[in-house]
Design a protein around this motif. Structure first.
Motif, PDB file in Angstrom:
ATOM      1  N   PRO A  74       0.830  -1.206   0.000  1.00 50.23           N
ATOM      2  CA  PRO A  74       0.000   0.000   0.000  1.00 50.23           C
ATOM      3  C   PRO A  74       0.866   1.258   0.000  1.00 50.23           C
ATOM      4  O   PRO A  74       1.851   1.351   0.727  1.00 50.23           O
ATOM      5  N   LEU A  75       0.478   2.182  -0.845  1.00 52.97           N
ATOM      6  CA  LEU A  75       1.302   3.376  -1.059  1.00 52.97           C
ATOM      7  C   LEU A  75       1.440   4.236   0.192  1.00 52.97           C
ATOM      8  O   LEU A  75       2.514   4.784   0.467  1.00 52.97           O
ATOM      9  N   ASP A  76       0.364   4.329   0.987  1.00 50.75           N
ATOM     10  CA  ASP A  76       0.451   5.165   2.197  1.00 50.75           C
ATOM     11  C   ASP A  76       1.446   4.588   3.198  1.00 50.75           C
ATOM     12  O   ASP A  76       2.155   5.326   3.882  1.00 50.75           O
ATOM     13  N   GLN A  77       1.518   3.234   3.254  1.00 50.59           N
ATOM     14  CA  GLN A  77       2.508   2.608   4.126  1.00 50.59           C
ATOM     15  C   GLN A  77       3.913   2.937   3.639  1.00 50.59           C
ATOM     16  O   GLN A  77       4.808   3.256   4.429  1.00 50.59           O
ATOM     17  N   ALA A  78       4.107   2.867   2.312  1.00 46.79           N
ATOM     18  CA  ALA A  78       5.411   3.193   1.731  1.00 46.79           C
ATOM     19  C   ALA A  78       5.803   4.621   2.071  1.00 46.79           C
ATOM     20  O   ALA A  78       6.965   4.912   2.374  1.00 46.79           O
TER      21      ALA A  78
END
Lengths: 206, 206
Positions: free
Chosen positions: A67-71
């Motif tokens: 998930p991009l927000d985690q990245a």
DNA sequence: GTCTATACCCAGATAGAC
DNA sequence: GTCTATCTGGGTATAGAC
């Protein structure tokens, strides 16, 4: 383990060693401990065994979205932390014995198996490249890397290094040092990621 | 062109397309326009044809040494000039139709042909890597790049990118865009070389 | 589900006439 | 050097008894 499972696992072993054409149904049967005609009670053809291996691998490999927000959160903790987290996700998949074997099978069959070829192209090369482009763009917006750098080129420069390590291992060094390869892969690509990052980072960023 | 040459050339065509095991002596004979038994008047076995292809390629590829003093002179003209000169030497070999085909053959057979495997490992991977290490050390002594950088890592970071382009072309995209690949190869690796060089160059150097 | 037996095909390679 | 004819072996797959 029932005979169908045995056929499946033995086929992975043999196909990944000798290639699809390099293995006979007789060989598979003999390794399982049954006659070759019995194979056809479980699979309609040799190709059907191969297809079930393909399906298994594709299934296993395509449900590990990052998930991009985690990245983005990881990236705030520094580039090294961010990279390690992303790489671990991929390596944990690969670490399973079966997945290593099928990965080799995919590499060696890709030159003449259209299904394998398009999977590699789409999911193992183009997909990750696009993912890295998103991340380098994220780094741009966070003012971590210079605004004028070519994100596509940067992604390839970064990612293809690791891809070649995979090729080198599965074609040239396999199966020696399977474990050592997995260890080295992380440290080597980490250093490489550093090199790429250093070439474009804005002064003062670590 | 006599029949022995025809057999040789047709075999390169077919082996590079379908792999050694994917081609029968009958196919070769039919393509040449003779009966399969006639093949054996020129080559003692199918394997003997393959061996003559291997020998031809190894011969052609291993007489293009880049003299170090010339490289040093090139380097004084700037990094870009230096890189282009080195790359052209390799590409001019590869540009011949026959050499492209055999290169693909080498890539696809390397997983189970020990002779091919050791040639690739020694002459196509390790050899060039050592060559680049010499050159990066030269750059160090010329005070072009930082003294504390890891020359081995740098060579791999640089060289493996191009190696993966080769893999990608010969396994995934071949034979479409053969010419386009050769064009792109130079510009892509040039940009990559720039990226690597920028990560370690001493301030003020171009 | 596994077996024996077998069909059928195509592989690499050889013998010997021309 | 090329041909026809043939050998031998291995491949995938099926039929039918148990």
């Amino acid at each position: 383990m029932n005979n169908k499972e045995k056929i499946f696992n033995v086929s992975i072993d043999l196909f990944s060693q000798y290639g699809f054409d390099g293995v006979s149904v007789r060989q598979i049967a003999s390794e399982v401990g049954i006659k070759e005609s019995s194979i056809y009670n479980h699979y309609s053809s040799k190709q059907a065994i191969m297809n079930s291996i393909l399906d298994y691998y594709v299934e296993e490999m395509t449900n590990d979205e990052i998930p991009l927000d985690q990245a983005s959160i990881n990236l705030d903790k520094g580039f090294d932390f961010f990279y390690k987290a992303g790489c671990d996700a991929f390596l944990s998949k690969l670490k399973e014995d079966k997945m290593m074997k099928i990965t080799r099978l995919f590499f060696i069959e890709s030159y003449h198996n259209e299904e394998v070829k398009s999977f590699l192209k789409k999911s193992i090369i183009e997909g990750p490249i696009e993912g890295w482009m998103v991340l380098f763009n994220l780094m741009k917006s966070k003012k971590l890397i210079k605004d004028d750098c070519d994100v596509r080129q940067l992604s390839e420069s970064f990612f293809y290094y690791g891809m070649f390590l995979l090729y080198e291992h599965f074609f040239i060094n396999y199966p020696e040092d399977d474990d050592k390869f997995l260890e080295d892969f992380l440290t080597k690509t980490e250093k490489h990621a550093r090199t790429i990052f250093d070439s474009v980072k804005i002064e003062g960023i670590k």
